[in-house]
Design a protein around this motif. Structure first.
Motif, PDB file in Angstrom:
ATOM      1  N   GLY A   1       0.614  -1.261  -0.105  1.00 15.68           N
ATOM      2  CA  GLY A   1       0.282   0.440  -0.189  1.00 15.68           C
ATOM      3  C   GLY A   1       0.861   1.446  -0.371  1.00 15.68           C
ATOM      4  O   GLY A   1       0.483   2.054  -0.527  1.00 15.68           O
ATOM      5  N   VAL A   2       1.877   1.219   0.910  1.00 12.03           N
ATOM      6  CA  VAL A   2       2.880   2.205   0.684  1.00 12.03           C
ATOM      7  C   VAL A   2       3.923   2.548  -0.759  1.00 12.03           C
ATOM      8  O   VAL A   2       3.809   3.569  -1.286  1.00 12.03           O
ATOM      9  CB  VAL A   2       3.831   1.695   1.888  1.00 12.03           C
ATOM     10  N   LEU A   3       3.758   1.769  -1.456  1.00  8.98           N
ATOM     11  CA  LEU A   3       4.927   1.050  -2.536  1.00  8.98           C
ATOM     12  C   LEU A   3       3.572   2.125  -3.664  1.00  8.98           C
ATOM     13  O   LEU A   3       3.807   2.726  -4.464  1.00  8.98           O
ATOM     14  CB  LEU A   3       4.990  -0.011  -3.314  1.00  8.98           C
ATOM     15  N   ALA A   4       2.210   1.491  -3.430  1.00  8.72           N
ATOM     16  CA  ALA A   4       1.019   2.580  -4.514  1.00  8.72           C
ATOM     17  C   ALA A   4       1.686   3.802  -4.221  1.00  8.72           C
ATOM     18  O   ALA A   4       1.055   4.575  -5.649  1.00  8.72           O
ATOM     19  CB  ALA A   4      -0.278   1.815  -3.715  1.00  8.72           C
ATOM     20  N   LEU A   5       1.620   4.350  -3.192  1.00  9.66           N
ATOM     21  CA  LEU A   5       1.451   6.019  -3.237  1.00  9.66           C
ATOM     22  C   LEU A   5       2.673   6.761  -4.101  1.00  9.66           C
ATOM     23  O   LEU A   5       2.216   7.637  -4.456  1.00  9.66           O
ATOM     24  CB  LEU A   5       1.341   6.560  -1.615  1.00  9.66           C
ATOM     25  N   LEU A   6       3.724   6.314  -4.365  1.00 13.77           N
ATOM     26  CA  LEU A   6       4.851   6.450  -5.410  1.00 13.77           C
ATOM     27  C   LEU A   6       4.879   6.500  -5.820  1.00 13.77           C
ATOM     28  O   LEU A   6       5.720   7.245  -7.196  1.00 13.77           O
ATOM     29  CB  LEU A   6       6.132   5.651  -4.234  1.00 13.77           C
ATOM     30  N   ILE A   7       3.911   5.453  -6.833  1.00 10.44           N
ATOM     31  CA  ILE A   7       3.753   5.804  -8.241  1.00 10.44           C
ATOM     32  C   ILE A   7       3.640   6.794  -8.693  1.00 10.44           C
ATOM     33  O   ILE A   7       2.538   7.503  -9.060  1.00 10.44           O
ATOM     34  CB  ILE A   7       2.830   4.806  -8.865  1.00 10.44           C
ATOM     35  N   PRO A   8       4.199   7.647  -9.832  1.00  7.26           N
ATOM     36  CA  PRO A   8       4.011   8.801 -10.292  1.00  7.26           C
ATOM     37  C   PRO A   8       3.429   9.415 -11.301  1.00  7.26           C
ATOM     38  O   PRO A   8       3.272  10.195 -11.730  1.00  7.26           O
ATOM     39  CB  PRO A   8       5.762   8.622 -11.345  1.00  7.26           C
TER      40      PRO A   8
END
Length: 488
Positions: free
Chosen positions: A472-479
């Motif tokens: 879920g944290v990684l998802a927020l980093l998608i540009p």
């Protein structure tokens, strides 16, 4: 006004995608938008959904028949899951990359045929080697379904209706529901007891009946795809290999099917490309290189691969042994019968259905979009996995798992949509193949872990919960945020 001069807003800035392809893709986007959402797209939603259905049913089958097969063939359970996941890995690579080379139609039409034929054959297995080998080949057919079918759907649906790719997960939910509903009476009534010292084939036909049924259903779905629905080749794929005239012909064919007309002409594509007719879809590693062309694209692709890998490891580790977990926990409370186990599986499958519609609504909300929905759903999925370790009765465990299933279906619905939305169509099959390969690789690793871990404890649940929250944290980093933007 010429279609070449009416560019829909897409999420890729100039320079991150081949400029000739991007210019033509924008023209095609407007042409498809001009046709609108019609009969062809509705029929495509149904036929592409068969791929989601198959991808739900066949990976689930190993966990549903695991207890009965190990009782009859006397082997360590994870080996069967390992064989199936190796097949899924091969299928993800072959069909996904292939559809960027030889087109979408062959991959779309052959994958279900392979799954159906070998699925029926697996029902006749007389030993572990035969069963594992046939399920591995089933996996080869199934493994490419969702990567290819999502590419096909996005290539032909108007930009204003891309959110339907998220709703497509309803077919995944229906697959779980159907499989659990069929497995319940067959496994519960035609199986040896797990404690039986000698389990004869004649006393343990339930799992075979299940494979015969699911293989037959898969062949029916393939027949509808192949004989009734006429899938056109992707116009974006065609312009990517320089076949502009054929792409224009396809657009007019879709328009006629919908009872509409299209103003697209070959000149529109030529003007958009500045009279250059360059082939941008080629063999080799160029499709992979295109996904890492700029820093932003490279970051996006890397994060998506990581997301799929992390979630693939967590979900496979947990889901592959869910029936075992429910049985063992239930047995400790005196209610671990097959009837109760498959009743619970059926309830969990029903719970996932409304999640698909909620996901389709949530991804279009301002300030939330695809990334926000994916992050929230992942966090809540992980939270419910952690919570399930506190259960002191089988009903409590079932309750926590209901929450897990609801939010995990939202998570998967968004994950399976955001990836193909971000990848450009000319490289979409390859991109889908990369992320699908990541989740299949970890799907192979998970049963290996289970072979050496104590799956009767809550440890796999803690691992899975932590990994999903991290995703879920990684998802927020998608540009990139596809909400409100047209895929190209």
């Amino acid at each position: 006004m010429s279609l070449a001069n009416v560019a829909l807003v897409d999420m890729h800035e100039d320079g991150s995608v081949d400029p000739v392809y991007q210019a033509k893709a924008r023209v095609l986007n407007n042409a498809i938008q001009e046709i609108g959402m019609g009969k062809y797209q509705i029929h495509l939603f149904i036929c592409a959904g068969f791929g989601w259905f198959a991808d739900s049913v066949w990976p689930l089958i190993t966990s549903l028949i695991l207890t009965q097969v190990t009782t009859e063939f006397k082997f360590t359970g994870p080996y069967l899951t390992l064989a199936a996941n190796i097949g899924l890995l091969v299928g993800a690579i072959v069909w996904s990359v292939g559809c960027d080379i030889w087109g979408r139609r062959w991959s779309f039409n052959l994958s279900l045929l392979i799954a159906g034929v070998f699925g029926v054959s697996a029902g006749g297995s007389s030993n572990l080697i035969t069963l594992a080998s046939l399920l591995a080949v089933v996996g080869v057919g199934v493994g490419g379904n969702m990567p290819v079918d999502s590419a096909v759907f996005l290539d032909l649906v108007p930009g204003t209706h891309q959110y339907l790719l998220t709703v497509m997960s309803i077919w995944w939910c229906l697959g779980q529901l159907f499989c659990s509903l069929i497995a319940w009476p067959l496994i519960a009534n035609f199986s040896c007891a797990p404690s039986t010292s000698e389990c004869l084939r004649s006393d343990n036909m339930g799992w075979r009946y299940l494979l015969f049924t699911l293989g037959g259903v898969t062949l029916v779905l393939w027949s509808i795809r192949f004989f009734i629905f006429d899938l056109v080749e992707s116009p974006r794929f065609l312009v990517g290999i320089g076949k502009d005239a054929e792409a224009v012909e396809i657009i007019h064919k879709i328009a006629a099917y919908n009872g509409k007309t299209s103003s697209l002409t070959l000149d529109d594509l030529r003007k958009a490309a500045g009279e250059l007719n360059v082939k941008t879809s080629v063999y080799g590693l160029d499709h992979v290189k295109a996904l890492f062309k700029t820093r932003k694209m490279a970051m996006s692709t890397s994060l998506l691969i990581s997301l799929w890998g992390v979630i693939g490891l967590a979900s496979t580790l947990y889901n592959s042994f869910l029936p075992y977990l429910l049985t063992s926990r239930g047995a400790s409370f005196g209610d671990g019968s097959l009837d109760i186990t498959y009743r619970n599986n059926f309830i969990l499958s029903v719970i996932g259905v409304p999640g698909a519609f909620l996901a389709g609504w949530a991804v279009e909300r301002p300030y939330v979009g695809r990334k926000g929905t994916l992050a929230i759903a992942s966090g809540l999925t992980g939270a419910f996995l952690f919570a399930s370790t506190t259960a002191r009765s089988s009903n409590e465990l079932l309750g926590w798992n209901c929450g897990y299933y609801f939010f995990s279906n939202i998570m998967y619905g968004v994950l399976y949509a955001i990836s193909p939305e971000i990848f450009p169509a000319k490289d979409r099959g390859t991109g889908n193949g990369l992320v699908a390969t990541a989740t299949r690789v970890f799907g192979v690793i998970a049963p290996v872990i289970a072979l050496y871990a104590d799956i009767s404890t809550a440890v796999p649940v803690y691992i899975a919960g932590g990994l999903v929250i991290f995703a879920g944290v990684l998802a927020l980093l998608i540009p990139f945020e596809p909400r409100g933007k047209a895929s190209i």
